[in-house]
Design a protein around this motif. Structure first.
Motif, PDB file in Angstrom:
ATOM      1  N   GLU A  29      69.559  -4.669 -38.514  1.00  0.00           N
ATOM      2  CA  GLU A  29      70.251  -4.237 -39.299  1.00  0.00           C
ATOM      3  C   GLU A  29      71.726  -3.073 -38.994  1.00  0.00           C
ATOM      4  O   GLU A  29      71.883  -2.813 -39.026  1.00  0.00           O
ATOM      5  N   MET A  30      70.768  -3.057 -37.437  1.00  0.00           N
ATOM      6  CA  MET A  30      72.034  -2.286 -36.559  1.00  0.00           C
ATOM      7  C   MET A  30      73.058  -3.555 -35.983  1.00  0.00           C
ATOM      8  O   MET A  30      74.100  -3.063 -36.145  1.00  0.00           O
ATOM      9  N   VAL A  31      72.691  -4.805 -35.477  1.00  0.00           N
ATOM     10  CA  VAL A  31      73.326  -5.435 -35.261  1.00  0.00           C
ATOM     11  C   VAL A  31      73.877  -6.221 -36.076  1.00  0.00           C
ATOM     12  O   VAL A  31      75.233  -6.338 -36.184  1.00  0.00           O
ATOM     13  N   SER A  32      73.945  -5.906 -37.748  1.00  0.00           N
ATOM     14  CA  SER A  32      74.313  -7.439 -37.939  1.00  0.00           C
ATOM     15  C   SER A  32      75.753  -5.640 -38.833  1.00  0.00           C
ATOM     16  O   SER A  32      76.645  -6.675 -39.199  1.00  0.00           O
ATOM     17  N   GLN A  33      75.275  -5.227 -38.789  1.00  0.00           N
ATOM     18  CA  GLN A  33      76.720  -4.045 -38.949  1.00  0.00           C
ATOM     19  C   GLN A  33      77.977  -4.296 -38.077  1.00  0.00           C
ATOM     20  O   GLN A  33      79.170  -4.926 -38.101  1.00  0.00           O
ATOM     21  N   VAL A  34      77.347  -4.672 -36.593  1.00  0.00           N
ATOM     22  CA  VAL A  34      78.960  -5.811 -35.973  1.00  0.00           C
ATOM     23  C   VAL A  34      79.165  -6.917 -36.279  1.00  0.00           C
ATOM     24  O   VAL A  34      80.230  -6.938 -36.665  1.00  0.00           O
ATOM     25  N   THR A  35      78.279  -7.772 -36.650  1.00  0.00           N
ATOM     26  CA  THR A  35      78.126  -9.073 -36.703  1.00  0.00           C
ATOM     27  C   THR A  35      78.801  -9.428 -37.876  1.00  0.00           C
ATOM     28  O   THR A  35      79.982 -10.437 -38.389  1.00  0.00           O
TER      29      THR A  35
END
Ligand code: SAH
Ligand code: SF4
Length: 349
Positions: free
Chosen positions: A132-138
């Motif tokens: 959920e943190m990574v997808s904020q970037v991707t």
């Protein structure tokens, strides 16, 4: 089903090896997903059909759902994401002279209870997962890809206290930094904490050269206790001892964030208290205009900010005034989320 965004490269390699797959497939898949933005295993032409099937049955590449996007007149974009369980988090994208910077949230709500902060109004509901943190970037990279750009800088300064979600934070940092993936340089990444001293010491041994920002805001225990409950657990003495250890181990310059609050921490005495506290340290102070998020606090007047700035500066403190961005779209810590929750009757005052 694993969400691939939950795993740093070494963990993905381990899963693959355990499943009898080749270790190097992890790097191949990382390159496709993070470097090329390809989110469909069947398009990963170099991994072979049999392996494509393996990945399709074991992994998903799952992005967060955007439920609101606000675009400011200065180009700042604020994303509101809905998580699988209905919780909301927000992420801000800022266009800077040096690239595109994303402000990532680390928790749903926050337990630190800082009096001036909208995120603290709603207690922590849960930690964000790594994915959920990574997808904020991707997810934001998907938009930037359309204009031939990508996220170049990350600040973990959205909703939540990152050091209260420490293990997931470290995995997130490894993933976004990985050289064959998103490749966001460690010097382009900043983590901000309200001052969890033991974690600051632990973070000193994390091998990446990530920037550390401390939300100081008050230079006396008396004031800090009053507005930042975390100070009762780790007072200024404990915090600065931890910073001393951190600096000795890393040699990295520390940033102090200082929100200018009218009549609360912006006097001449406050300025001298701050000087006394940090003089001689390899650090700089970031003066932040307050976002008036419906709290009783008001931002300092321009004259007081200038006076404060000048006193620090004349006394040899490196100080900068943070430029305000996205003011017209509530691009402050926690604001959009609170507003949407109110609209949806999910908010209880
Ligand atoms: N919990 C971490 C990181 C998220 S908060 C921390 O506190 O450092 C990110 C920054 O926004 C912190 O420096 C925080 O103090 C600041 N902030 C909180 N409320 C604010 C407000 N109303 N106006 C301006 N900055 C605010
Ligand atoms: Fe939490 Fe940071 Fe807000 Fe304090 S300022 S309540 S630590 S998010």
């Amino acid at each position: 089903m694993y969400n691939i965004y939950d795993y740093p490269i070494e963990e993905l390699e381990e899963i693959l090896v355990n499943d009898g797959q080749k270790k190097f497939r992890a790097t191949q898949v990382f390159e496709w997903i993070y470097r090329q933005g390809i989110k469909d295993f069947s398009k990963m032409t170099n991994i072979g059909n049999a392996n494509i099937e393996y990945f399709q049955t074991h992994f998903e590449i799952k992005e967060l759902e955007v439920i609101k996007l606000q675009i400011s007149s200065d180009g700042t974009r604020k994303y509101l994401f809905r998580l699988d369980d209905g919780h909301l988090v927000e992420t801000v994208l800022m266009k800077q002279e040096y690239g595109y910077s994303v402000c990532v949230s680390s928790q749903v709500g926050c337990n630190m209870g800082c009096a001036f902060c909208a995120s603290g109004l709603l207690k922590k509901q849960r930690n964000l997962k790594v994915s959920e943190m990574v997808s904020q970037v991707t997810k934001i990279n998907e938009d930037l890809k359309e204009i031939g750009e990508r996220v170049s800088h990350v600040v973990v300064m959205g909703i939540g206290e990152p050091f209260d979600n420490y293990d997931n934070l470290l995995k997130f940092l490894k993933i976004i930094n990985y050289a064959k993936g998103l490749e966001i340089g460690s010097r382009h990444i900043t983590v901000s904490t309200s001052g969890l001293a033991p974690k600051i010491i632990e973070f000193a041994s994390f091998p990446l050269q990530i920037n550390l920002a401390i939300s100081l805001h008050f230079a006396s225990d008396e004031k800090r206790n009053k507005y930042m409950p975390v100070n009762k657990a780790y007072n200024l003495n404990t915090l600065f001892e931890a910073l001393d250890v951190y600096y000795k181990m890393t040699n990295r310059r520390i940033t102090f964030e200082y929100i200018m609050l009218d009549g609360i921490n912006d006097s001449i005495t406050d300025a001298y208290d701050l000087i006394k506290l940090i003089r001689g340290m390899n650090a700089y102070v970031n003066l932040i205009p307050m976002n008036e998020t419906g709290s009783k606090f008001r931002r300092s007047s321009q004259e007081n900010v200038k006076r404060f700035f000048d006193i620090l500066s004349k006394n040899g403190i490196n100080v900068i005034l943070r430029k305000e961005q996205g003011h017209d779209i509530d691009a402050a810590c926690g604001q959009l989320r609170v507003k949407t929750m109110k609209e949806n009757n999910q908010w209880k005052d």
